[in-house]
Write an enzyme that holds these catalytic residues in place. Structure first.
Site, PDB file in Angstrom:
ATOM      1  N   ASP A   1       4.250  -4.434   6.526  1.00 14.81           N
ATOM      2  CA  ASP A   1       4.917  -5.809   7.042  1.00 14.81           C
ATOM      3  C   ASP A   1       4.824  -6.797   5.668  1.00 14.81           C
ATOM      4  O   ASP A   1       5.827  -7.826   5.815  1.00 14.81           O
ATOM      5  CB  ASP A   1       4.175  -6.289   8.277  1.00 14.81           C
TER       6      ASP A   1
ATOM      7  N   ASP B   1       1.379  -0.111  11.701  1.00 10.57           N
ATOM      8  CA  ASP B   1       1.242  -1.676  12.549  1.00 10.57           C
ATOM      9  C   ASP B   1       2.575  -2.588  12.520  1.00 10.57           C
ATOM     10  O   ASP B   1       2.684  -3.829  12.403  1.00 10.57           O
ATOM     11  CB  ASP B   1       0.156  -2.159  11.792  1.00 10.57           C
TER      12      ASP B   1
ATOM     13  N   ARG C   1       1.273  -5.086  -5.716  1.00 13.45           N
ATOM     14  CA  ARG C   1       1.178  -6.550  -5.052  1.00 13.45           C
ATOM     15  C   ARG C   1       1.320  -7.538  -6.007  1.00 13.45           C
ATOM     16  O   ARG C   1       1.248  -7.403  -7.399  1.00 13.45           O
ATOM     17  CB  ARG C   1      -0.149  -6.445  -4.366  1.00 13.45           C
TER      18      ARG C   1
ATOM     19  N   GLY D   1       0.744  -1.228  -0.123  1.00  8.99           N
ATOM     20  CA  GLY D   1       0.179  -0.014  -0.018  1.00  8.99           C
ATOM     21  C   GLY D   1       0.891   1.328   0.173  1.00  8.99           C
ATOM     22  O   GLY D   1       1.998   1.404   0.846  1.00  8.99           O
TER      23      GLY D   1
ATOM     24  N   THR E   1       3.764   2.573   5.631  1.00  7.50           N
ATOM     25  CA  THR E   1       2.432   2.484   5.677  1.00  7.50           C
ATOM     26  C   THR E   1       1.644   3.146   6.579  1.00  7.50           C
ATOM     27  O   THR E   1       2.068   3.652   7.645  1.00  7.50           O
ATOM     28  CB  THR E   1       1.993   0.906   6.295  1.00  7.50           C
TER      29      THR E   1
ATOM     30  N   ARG F   1      -6.460  -1.564   8.613  1.00  2.65           N
ATOM     31  CA  ARG F   1      -6.467  -3.178   8.268  1.00  2.65           C
ATOM     32  C   ARG F   1      -6.757  -3.683   9.672  1.00  2.65           C
ATOM     33  O   ARG F   1      -7.660  -3.180  10.341  1.00  2.65           O
ATOM     34  CB  ARG F   1      -5.219  -3.614   7.525  1.00  2.65           C
TER      35      ARG F   1
ATOM     36  N   ASP G   1      -0.885   2.483   8.149  1.00  2.00           N
ATOM     37  CA  ASP G   1      -1.582   1.711   9.361  1.00  2.00           C
ATOM     38  C   ASP G   1      -0.844   1.865  10.643  1.00  2.00           C
ATOM     39  O   ASP G   1      -1.306   1.474  11.705  1.00  2.00           O
ATOM     40  CB  ASP G   1      -1.657   0.242   8.974  1.00  2.00           C
TER      41      ASP G   1
HETATM   42  P1  ADP Z   1       2.369  -4.242   2.529  1.00  2.00           P
HETATM   43  O1  ADP Z   1       3.529  -4.355   2.248  1.00  2.00           O
HETATM   44  O2  ADP Z   1       1.556  -2.846   2.575  1.00  2.00           O
HETATM   45  O3  ADP Z   1       1.811  -4.995   4.036  1.00  2.00           O
HETATM   46  P2  ADP Z   1       1.259  -6.489   1.164  1.00  2.00           P
HETATM   47  O4  ADP Z   1       0.765  -7.374   2.376  1.00  2.00           O
HETATM   48  O5  ADP Z   1       0.350  -6.375   0.216  1.00  2.00           O
HETATM   49  O6  ADP Z   1       1.280  -5.032   1.450  1.00  2.00           O
HETATM   50  O7  ADP Z   1       2.399  -7.316   0.768  1.00  2.00           O
HETATM   51  C1  ADP Z   1       3.015  -6.465  -0.353  1.00  2.00           C
HETATM   52  C2  ADP Z   1       3.940  -7.522  -1.317  1.00  2.00           C
HETATM   53  O8  ADP Z   1       4.846  -8.253  -0.542  1.00  2.00           O
HETATM   54  C3  ADP Z   1       2.932  -8.689  -1.695  1.00  2.00           C
HETATM   55  O9  ADP Z   1       2.279  -8.509  -2.741  1.00  2.00           O
HETATM   56  C4  ADP Z   1       3.824 -10.007  -2.060  1.00  2.00           C
HETATM   57  O10 ADP Z   1       4.312  -9.805  -3.274  1.00  2.00           O
HETATM   58  C5  ADP Z   1       5.255  -9.577  -1.023  1.00  2.00           C
HETATM   59  N1  ADP Z   1       4.909 -10.633   0.330  1.00  2.00           N
HETATM   60  C6  ADP Z   1       3.909 -10.297   1.348  1.00  2.00           C
HETATM   61  N2  ADP Z   1       4.207 -11.476   2.251  1.00  2.00           N
HETATM   62  C7  ADP Z   1       5.056 -12.204   1.740  1.00  2.00           C
HETATM   63  C8  ADP Z   1       5.823 -13.175   2.053  1.00  2.00           C
HETATM   64  N3  ADP Z   1       5.589 -13.713   3.247  1.00  2.00           N
HETATM   65  N4  ADP Z   1       6.778 -13.872   1.565  1.00  2.00           N
HETATM   66  C9  ADP Z   1       7.145 -13.342   0.235  1.00  2.00           C
HETATM   67  N5  ADP Z   1       6.563 -12.120  -0.263  1.00  2.00           N
HETATM   68  C10 ADP Z   1       5.676 -11.652   0.381  1.00  2.00           C
END
Ligand code: ADP
Length: 319
Positions: A103, A130, A72, A11, A126, A172, A128
């Protein structure tokens, strides 16, 4: 180190530009090449990687969003996807990476670090707020100020009509944005996922306060606590008071970053670049009690941040 890369992922949040700018300018100041990866891990897999110079990050510090783009990527969640991404970094002789994201994005960085041993430094980006180990994340302050402005406006109309207004805010699974803006906005109730609430009791109290002459009430609802639209219907039914719901949505993500977000993003952006250049890896730079801190990347992604109980207490006292 010959070259490092910077990317934004997940995000978007206001201040990501300030952070990326600081990383780029610090690396250049230290005489190291710096690449920008466009559109997060998706772009890393596609090889959407571009060399940056000082001018590439001009006229950016005041802008929300991220000039690098973000995305993403499902493919990155597979070992094959990550291998493709890593190969593209190698092709550009990139030997260190600054990841600005939430995260999930940091978890992706941890996976790359474990699989390929590439030095990784993260910056918590982020709205959030968090990310474990830091009481600051890039963009949360700007988002909170945007929400506060909306609450101020909603108060005017709620008061004019003697209404209850429920405002749904982002976050979230975290109640930080709701709790902070609820307290700063003087909300009567703040519903967050971390704290149980009694709907019947709230409705009873709302009815009583209206009967005593109160003109209006504001309920701040974290998106992770409950569905605000459904809540509004129930509150109106149970109290018999005109109730409206305002779901703030994506306006919370945008806007010119506040002083706090520009300053802190710049400070940790510089630290992240310097750390990477001096051989540090697997760290996330954030703030603790006003000071820059380096958190272990694996601790940051393996622990869950909790809502400060002092804020919960303060909200109860001041409501
Ligand atoms: P944010 O970083 O805002 O929390 P997301 O949770 O959507 O957003 O994570 C962003 C991207 O990071 C995901 O689309 C994915 O490509 C990668 N990602 C998230 N979790 C994992 C994981 N456990 N292992 C590998 N890549 C991950």
């Amino acid at each position: 180190m010959e070259a490092i890369a910077v990317m934004t992922s997940g995000g978007d949040s206001p201040g990501m530009n300030a952070a990326a700018r600081a990383v780029v300018r610090t690396a250049l100041y230290e005489g190291v090449n710096v690449y920008g990866i466009h559109n997060g891990y998706k772009g890393m897999i596609k090889g959407d990687i571009q060399k940056l110079d000082s001018r590439s990050v001009s006229d950016l510090i005041q802008r929300g969003g991220t000039f690098l783009g973000t995305a993403r990527s499902k493919e990155f969640q597979t070992p094959e996807g990550r291998q493709k991404a890593f190969n593209n970094l190698k092709e550009h002789n990139i030997d260190g990476l600054v990841i600005i994201g939430g995260d999930g994005s940091l978890r992706g960085g941890a996976a790359m670090s474990m699989e390929f041993g590439i030095p990784i430094v993260g910056l918590p980006g982020t709205i959030d707020n968090d990310v474990w180990g830091t009481d600051y994340t890039i963009g949360a302050d700007t988002a909170a100020n945007t929400i506060l402005e909306a609450i101020n406006k909603l108060r005017d109309t709620a008061s004019a009509h003697r209404r209850i207004i429920a405002v749904e805010v982002m976050g979230r699974k975290s109640g930080w944005l709701a709790m902070t803006t609820g307290i700063a906005g003087g909300a009567e109730y703040i519903l967050v996922p971390e704290v149980k609430f009694d709907l019947d009791e709230m409705c009873h109290e709302l009815r009583e306060s209206y009967d005593r002459g109160k003109r209006y009430s504001i309920i701040v609802v974290a998106e992770g606590a409950c569905d605000a639209i459904g809540l509004g219907t129930v509150v109106e039914e149970k109290t018999g008071i005109d109730t409206r719901v305002s779901v703030l949505g994506y306006i919370q993500r945008g806007g010119s970053p506040t002083v706090e977000d520009r300053m802190k993003a710049s400070m940790i952006g510089e630290k992240a670049a310097l750390a990477l250049l001096s051989g540090v890896t697997n760290k996330v730079y954030g703030f603790d009690s006003g000071k820059v801190v380096a958190i272990d990347l694996f601790d940051a992604v393996n622990n869950k941040k909790t809502l400060d109980p002092e804020l919960v207490r303060l909200a109860r006292v001041l409501a």
